[in-house]
Motif scaffolding. Structure first.
Motif, PDB file in Angstrom:
ATOM      1  N   CYS A   1       0.846  -1.197   0.000  1.00 15.19           N
ATOM      2  CA  CYS A   1       0.000   0.000   0.000  1.00 15.19           C
ATOM      3  C   CYS A   1       0.885   1.252   0.000  1.00 15.19           C
ATOM      4  O   CYS A   1       1.781   1.383   0.837  1.00 15.19           O
TER       5      CYS A   1
ATOM      6  N   HIS B   1       0.287   4.057   1.024  1.00 16.13           N
ATOM      7  CA  HIS B   1       0.091   4.955   2.171  1.00 16.13           C
ATOM      8  C   HIS B   1       1.245   4.789   3.157  1.00 16.13           C
ATOM      9  O   HIS B   1       2.115   5.639   3.243  1.00 16.13           O
ATOM     10  N   LEU B   2       1.269   3.621   3.844  1.00 18.24           N
ATOM     11  CA  LEU B   2       2.344   3.414   4.822  1.00 18.24           C
ATOM     12  C   LEU B   2       2.938   2.011   4.753  1.00 18.24           C
ATOM     13  O   LEU B   2       3.617   1.583   5.690  1.00 18.24           O
ATOM     14  N   GLY B   3       2.642   1.283   3.688  1.00 17.02           N
ATOM     15  CA  GLY B   3       3.386   0.043   3.468  1.00 17.02           C
ATOM     16  C   GLY B   3       2.729  -1.257   3.886  1.00 17.02           C
ATOM     17  O   GLY B   3       3.390  -2.301   3.855  1.00 17.02           O
ATOM     18  N   CYS B   4       1.453  -1.262   4.289  1.00 14.47           N
ATOM     19  CA  CYS B   4       0.775  -2.544   4.545  1.00 14.47           C
ATOM     20  C   CYS B   4       0.525  -3.246   3.205  1.00 14.47           C
ATOM     21  O   CYS B   4       0.761  -2.676   2.149  1.00 14.47           O
TER      22      CYS B   4
ATOM     23  N   CYS C   1      -5.281  -1.532   6.884  1.00  9.58           N
ATOM     24  CA  CYS C   1      -4.589  -0.753   7.929  1.00  9.58           C
ATOM     25  C   CYS C   1      -5.275   0.582   8.200  1.00  9.58           C
ATOM     26  O   CYS C   1      -5.538   0.938   9.350  1.00  9.58           O
TER      27      CYS C   1
ATOM     28  N   ASN D   1      -7.847   1.745   5.795  1.00 10.12           N
ATOM     29  CA  ASN D   1      -9.018   1.778   4.899  1.00 10.12           C
ATOM     30  C   ASN D   1      -8.792   2.521   3.583  1.00 10.12           C
ATOM     31  O   ASN D   1      -9.628   3.325   3.166  1.00 10.12           O
ATOM     32  N   SER D   2      -7.695   2.254   2.943  1.00 12.83           N
ATOM     33  CA  SER D   2      -7.535   2.779   1.583  1.00 12.83           C
ATOM     34  C   SER D   2      -8.124   1.764   0.607  1.00 12.83           C
ATOM     35  O   SER D   2      -7.955   0.553   0.788  1.00 12.83           O
TER      36      SER D   2
END
Ligand code: FES
Length: 215
Positions: free
Chosen positions: A142, A144-147, A162, A164-165
């Motif tokens: 992801c 966003h922050l890597g999940c 993580c 909700n993206s």
């Protein structure tokens, strides 16, 4: 204690002095030692100069091999990792024809400064076969922050639990209310050798709007 600093000119002077001393010594075998040279302080000085010359010469001779050893030791740190290569992932027939994405782990030879790790898992991707025969590839990380995102059958999209993206199945674009600053990171795909799917796998920096490869 006596301290000294060696320079090449000083070494030359010292070595010349040694030769001179040796010549003098040979001459002295024939002639009596001059009274001045026979003085204890002069003999001590001559001995000190000979030892100093030996130490300096030894140091100069040792420098090249030591420098070469350090260069070899540091070499892996100076090497830079090259661009990502294409990896053979699967066969075209293994991808669902209805456009349902399928997840694959990517294996490659990994290398750090000193060691090689063959056939190591370095990430994962989703491959999606379109009706027109085109294949999309997305890194599962992801932005966003890597999940890791998952394919959501009910919504027909990609989803990160993580924060909700959500991401569009076709384009990877993030949903308007998603915290991710960019869409999923697409990867280059090619089909070769009558149906082998090859992907240029790369990881990208999370948390920023621009797609920036991690080298
Ligand atoms: S890490 Fe995916 S939404 Fe935050």
């Amino acid at each position: 204690k006596k301290f000294f600093v060696c320079h090449s000119s000083q070494i030359a002077i010292v070595m010349a002095h040694i030769n001179l001393s040796e010549n003098t010594k040979l001459e002295n075998e024939k002639e009596p030692i001059p009274e001045e040279d026979a003085k204890p302080e002069n003999a001590e000085r001559r001995e000190f100069m000979i030892k100093a010359g030996s130490v300096c010469l030894g140091g100069v001779v040792a420098i090249p091999p030591i420098a070469a050893g350090i260069a070899v030791l540091m070499d892996p740190l100076r090497r830079k990792q090259g661009d990502a290569d294409f990896t053979r992932v699967t066969l075209l027939d293994a991808l669902p024809e209805d456009g349902t994405p399928k997840k694959f782990t990517i294996y490659a030879d990994k290398q750090d400064a000193w060691n090689k790790f063959p056939n190591t898992a370095i990430g994962a991707i989703y491959l999606c076969r379109k009706s027109d025969g085109k294949i999309d590839a997305f890194n599962v990380v992801c932005p966003h922050l890597g999940c890791a995102v998952v394919f959501r059958e009910s919504e027909r999209d990609y989803y990160c639990p993580c924060h909700n993206s959500a991401f569009d199945l076709e384009t990877g674009t993030q949903a308007p209310d998603s915290p991710s600053a960019r869409g999923l990171d697409s990867l280059e795909v090619k089909v070769e050798n009558e149906g082998e799917v090859w992907v240029k796998f790369q990881n990208f920096q999370p948390g920023i709007a621009d797609k920036k490869a991690i080298v």
